[in-house]
Design an enzyme around this catalytic site. Structure first.
Site, mmCIF file in Angstrom:
data_model
loop_
_atom_site.group_PDB
_atom_site.id
_atom_site.type_symbol
_atom_site.label_atom_id
_atom_site.label_comp_id
_atom_site.label_asym_id
_atom_site.label_seq_id
_atom_site.Cartn_x
_atom_site.Cartn_y
_atom_site.Cartn_z
ATOM 1 N N ASP A 1 -7.688 116.513 -29.576
ATOM 2 C CA ASP A 1 -7.185 115.724 -28.444
ATOM 3 C C ASP A 1 -8.178 115.937 -27.311
ATOM 4 O O ASP A 1 -8.241 117.013 -26.724
ATOM 5 C CB ASP A 1 -5.778 116.218 -28.070
ATOM 6 N N TYR B 1 -0.934 120.430 -25.208
ATOM 7 C CA TYR B 1 -0.062 119.608 -24.372
ATOM 8 C C TYR B 1 1.396 119.816 -24.780
ATOM 9 O O TYR B 1 1.716 119.822 -25.977
ATOM 10 C CB TYR B 1 -0.488 118.146 -24.554
ATOM 11 N N LYS C 1 -4.904 109.113 -18.712
ATOM 12 C CA LYS C 1 -5.583 110.022 -17.796
ATOM 13 C C LYS C 1 -6.936 109.431 -17.373
ATOM 14 O O LYS C 1 -6.960 108.378 -16.803
ATOM 15 C CB LYS C 1 -5.704 111.409 -18.443
ATOM 16 N N ARG D 1 1.107 92.073 -33.320
ATOM 17 C CA ARG D 1 1.318 93.474 -33.703
ATOM 18 C C ARG D 1 0.200 93.914 -34.643
ATOM 19 O O ARG D 1 -0.324 95.015 -34.543
ATOM 20 C CB ARG D 1 2.697 93.679 -34.355
HETATM 21 C C1 LIG Z 1 -0.897 113.296 -21.135
HETATM 22 C C2 LIG Z 1 -1.388 113.920 -22.350
HETATM 23 C C3 LIG Z 1 -0.907 113.541 -23.609
HETATM 24 C C4 LIG Z 1 0.201 112.530 -23.790
HETATM 25 O O1 LIG Z 1 -0.206 111.243 -23.443
HETATM 26 P P1 LIG Z 1 0.797 110.116 -22.909
HETATM 27 O O2 LIG Z 1 -0.109 108.964 -22.664
HETATM 28 O O3 LIG Z 1 1.447 110.652 -21.664
HETATM 29 O O4 LIG Z 1 1.811 109.882 -23.974
HETATM 30 C C5 LIG Z 1 -1.455 114.148 -24.719
HETATM 31 N N1 LIG Z 1 -2.414 115.083 -24.603
HETATM 32 C C6 LIG Z 1 -2.896 115.483 -23.424
HETATM 33 C C7 LIG Z 1 -3.957 116.523 -23.364
HETATM 34 C C8 LIG Z 1 -2.399 114.922 -22.248
HETATM 35 O O5 LIG Z 1 -2.862 115.345 -21.071
#
Ligand SMILES: *Cc1c(COP(=O)(O)O)cnc(C)c1O
Length: 386
Positions: free
Chosen positions: A174, A102, A199, A50
């Site tokens: 992000d 998001y 993604k 961890r």
């Molecule tokens: C998918 C996504 C998230 C969340 O990520 P997860 O891996 O699904 O928890 C956050 N920000 C953006 C822009 C996303 O496309």
């Protein structure tokens, strides 16, 4: 110093791979929870997974190297990464948040942070006056996506970071849609960059993962505290999948962008059925100028609004090759209706305010032959239009 593509393949540096006696060209999968102490009084860098795991450490060093950052952190999901970053906030703090973020991030802020007495103001981050006007004495950070979702509107990281620096608060970005291949936001002035590695970085729809990078020591300390004390770390096998995905990031993104251009050209011929297409860098797109020197390309997501001649549900039910699914940035093409799917988290009033209507379609263009994607869209349009 090695180049970006070499870092995609080898991580922080070649010598990092040579920690095993077999000559294996991949970092080993350290499927071990605990590590024997050589000596009760000695220094033991690894003691429990961890706190630190060598496979995770490789990925964390790699994302840091790709972003020109000092510190990288891997979490169990993008959402866990975002939550960990928000733990820098204390009750009484205020954050400025982009209006188009998001859906899951909005939920985290609105349903969770608010309960912890962290206030927030939503603004249009393309409008710098609006950002300035939202600044308060207790503003701790601004949070936005340099390419927003689903409208693909571009926000200048440089311009926002300049405002944040002037008022002494943090810029948190992000950058899931761009990845460090298309934008290195720290070098543009951001303090913290988050990725849903689910993604483009993972890229194959087979792993949920989140990454964060920063040069800010206090933030880094808090992120490590979250990993170690809260424990939402990325498991070693999942780290391996992200490491593997990252190796082909630039090759895949180049093709995503190229395929998106071909699909865009097709969509432009459908002006009898499509009211508006959202993708930056197109002729007449006002986002273009802001982004020109900050972004290398805009990725594979295209959003478009249908006119009343097309039934949006029939369109997305009718594609045969393109999957009806949320998520994006993977090898397979995905189509969805944000109003009913990715953005259903937003209250209806909020969806209306930002223009997320039931007629809006988001398409994540994958790596199939674009001719096959176009043929699939063509037959789906034929079924869905009157
Ligand atoms: C998918 C996504 C998230 C969340 O990520 P997860 O891996 O699904 O928890 C956050 N920000 C953006 C822009 C996303 O496309």
């Amino acid at each position: 110093m090695t180049g970006f593509n070499t870092k995609l393949v080898y991580g922080k540096g070649l010598n990092q791979l040579h920690d095993n006696e077999t000559g294996a060209v991949n970092v080993p999968l350290y499927q071990s929870t605990t590590y024997a102490f050589k000596d009760i009084d000695g220094f033991n860098k690894y003691d429990y997974s961890r706190s630190l795991n060598p496979t995770r450490e490789y990925l964390e060093d790699q994302i840091a190297a790709l972003e020109d950052a000092k510190h990288g952190f891997a979490f169990a999901s993008g959402s866990a990464a975002i939550h960990a970053v928000f733990t820098i906030c204390q009750p009484g703090d205020h954050i400025i948040v982009s209006r188009n973020i998001y859906g899951g991030t909005f939920r985290l802020i609105n349903d969770y942070l608010k309960k912890l007495q962290v206030e927030f103001t939503q603004v249009d981050t393309q409008n710098l006056q609006e950002v300035e006007a939202a600044v308060q004495e207790n503003t701790k950070a601004i949070y936005f996506e340099p390419i927003d979702n689903p409208f693909m509107k571009v926000t200048s990281v440089k311009a926002i970071a300049a405002i944040a620096k002037r008022h002494d608060f943090l810029t948190i970005v992000d950058n899931t849609f761009l990845t460090p291949y298309l934008q290195k936001a720290l070098t543009l002035g951001a303090d913290v960059v988050i990725h849903s590695a689910t993604k483009y970085l993972g890229g194959h729809s087979d792993v949920i993962a989140g990454l964060v990078v920063t040069n800010n020591e206090a933030v880094a300390e808090q992120l490590y505290f979250c990993q170690n004390a809260v424990g939402g770390i990325l498991a070693p096998e999942d780290c391996m999948l992200v490491i593997r995905g990252i190796k082909t990031l630039s090759v895949r993104l180049d093709r995503h962008i190229q395929n998106a251009q071909t699909v865009l050209q097709y969509l432009e011929t459908k002006s009898d059925l499509i009211k508006k297409i959202y993708y930056p860098g197109r002729a007449g797109d006002e986002s273009d100028a802001v982004a020109a020197d900050e972004i290398k390309g805009y990725g594979g997501v295209i959003t478009f609004e249908l006119n009343e001649r097309v039934d949006p549900k029939r369109l997305v039910n009718g594609t045969k090759l393109i999957w009806l699914a949320v998520s994006l940035g993977s090898v397979e093409s995905l189509i969805e209706l944000p109003y009913f799917m990715t953005h259903a988290e937003l209250p209806v009033a909020e969806r209306n305010k930002v223009g997320i209507t039931p007629n809006l379609v988001r398409l994540s263009v994958g790596l199939e032959d674009p001719e096959d994607l176009i043929a699939d869209l063509e037959q789906a349009f034929a079924q869905a239009s009157k």
